[in-house]
Design a protein around this motif. Structure first.
Motif, PDB file in Angstrom:
ATOM      1  N   SER A  74      -0.385   2.967   8.010  1.00  0.00           N
ATOM      2  CA  SER A  74      -1.584   2.506   7.307  1.00  0.00           C
ATOM      3  C   SER A  74      -1.472   2.778   5.822  1.00  0.00           C
ATOM      4  O   SER A  74      -1.785   1.925   4.994  1.00  0.00           O
ATOM      5  N   THR A  75      -0.997   3.960   5.489  1.00  0.00           N
ATOM      6  CA  THR A  75      -0.830   4.324   4.089  1.00  0.00           C
ATOM      7  C   THR A  75       0.183   3.408   3.409  1.00  0.00           C
ATOM      8  O   THR A  75      -0.045   2.924   2.299  1.00  0.00           O
ATOM      9  N   VAL A  76       1.291   3.160   4.069  1.00  0.00           N
ATOM     10  CA  VAL A  76       2.327   2.296   3.508  1.00  0.00           C
ATOM     11  C   VAL A  76       1.789   0.880   3.302  1.00  0.00           C
ATOM     12  O   VAL A  76       2.032   0.267   2.258  1.00  0.00           O
ATOM     13  N   ILE A 129      -1.294  -0.107   2.825  1.00  0.00           N
ATOM     14  CA  ILE A 129      -2.264  -0.147   1.727  1.00  0.00           C
ATOM     15  C   ILE A 129      -1.559  -0.005   0.384  1.00  0.00           C
ATOM     16  O   ILE A 129      -1.880  -0.721  -0.571  1.00  0.00           O
ATOM     17  N   VAL A 130      -0.577   0.873   0.293  1.00  0.00           N
ATOM     18  CA  VAL A 130       0.155   1.044  -0.965  1.00  0.00           C
ATOM     19  C   VAL A 130       0.909  -0.235  -1.320  1.00  0.00           C
ATOM     20  O   VAL A 130       0.893  -0.677  -2.470  1.00  0.00           O
ATOM     21  N   VAL A 131       1.558  -0.857  -0.344  1.00  0.00           N
ATOM     22  CA  VAL A 131       2.281  -2.104  -0.604  1.00  0.00           C
ATOM     23  C   VAL A 131       1.303  -3.205  -1.006  1.00  0.00           C
ATOM     24  O   VAL A 131       1.576  -3.988  -1.916  1.00  0.00           O
ATOM     25  N   LEU A 185      -1.589  -2.854  -2.536  1.00  0.00           N
ATOM     26  CA  LEU A 185      -2.025  -2.608  -3.909  1.00  0.00           C
ATOM     27  C   LEU A 185      -0.925  -2.915  -4.914  1.00  0.00           C
ATOM     28  O   LEU A 185      -1.187  -3.423  -6.006  1.00  0.00           O
ATOM     29  N   PHE A 186       0.326  -2.614  -4.542  1.00  0.00           N
ATOM     30  CA  PHE A 186       1.456  -2.941  -5.406  1.00  0.00           C
ATOM     31  C   PHE A 186       1.565  -4.452  -5.597  1.00  0.00           C
ATOM     32  O   PHE A 186       1.762  -4.935  -6.716  1.00  0.00           O
ATOM     33  N   SER A 215      -0.506  -9.720  -0.331  1.00  0.00           N
ATOM     34  CA  SER A 215      -1.299  -8.555  -0.700  1.00  0.00           C
ATOM     35  C   SER A 215      -2.508  -8.396   0.211  1.00  0.00           C
ATOM     36  O   SER A 215      -2.777  -7.311   0.737  1.00  0.00           O
ATOM     37  N   CYS A 251      -1.460  -7.305   3.769  1.00  0.00           N
ATOM     38  CA  CYS A 251      -1.118  -5.881   3.856  1.00  0.00           C
ATOM     39  C   CYS A 251      -2.358  -5.000   3.798  1.00  0.00           C
ATOM     40  O   CYS A 251      -2.490  -4.051   4.569  1.00  0.00           O
ATOM     41  N   LEU A 252      -3.261  -5.321   2.885  1.00  0.00           N
ATOM     42  CA  LEU A 252      -4.476  -4.505   2.768  1.00  0.00           C
ATOM     43  C   LEU A 252      -5.338  -4.590   4.023  1.00  0.00           C
ATOM     44  O   LEU A 252      -5.841  -3.575   4.512  1.00  0.00           O
ATOM     45  N   GLY A 274      -3.698  -2.639   6.866  1.00  0.00           N
ATOM     46  CA  GLY A 274      -3.847  -1.199   6.670  1.00  0.00           C
ATOM     47  C   GLY A 274      -5.240  -0.710   7.001  1.00  0.00           C
ATOM     48  O   GLY A 274      -5.413   0.313   7.661  1.00  0.00           O
TER      49      GLY A 274
END
Length: 55
Positions: free
Chosen positions: A5-7, A9-11, A13-14, A39, A42-43, A46
């Motif tokens: 989930s963290t990965v 969300i980070v991807v 946002l990137f 984007s 991914c969000l 997550g």
């Protein structure tokens, strides 16, 4: 919160930052659209994993 989930969300946002940057550089709209879709996907994935809806 799981590691995936963290990965995700980070991807996400990137990629959102990439959309902003590419739009400022006036790159082709097709590239910007693909990055925006990736984007959002991914969000959403997550957040759904955090909520426990999608495992």
């Amino acid at each position: 919160m799981t590691g995936l989930s963290t990965v995700l969300i980070v991807v996400g946002l990137f990629l959102a930052g990439g959309v902003y940057s590419f739009s400022k550089q006036k790159l082709p709209k097709g590239v910007i659209a693909v990055l925006a879709i990736a984007s959002v996907m991914c969000l959403v994935a997550g957040v759904l994993r955090i909520q426990g809806i999608w495992e």
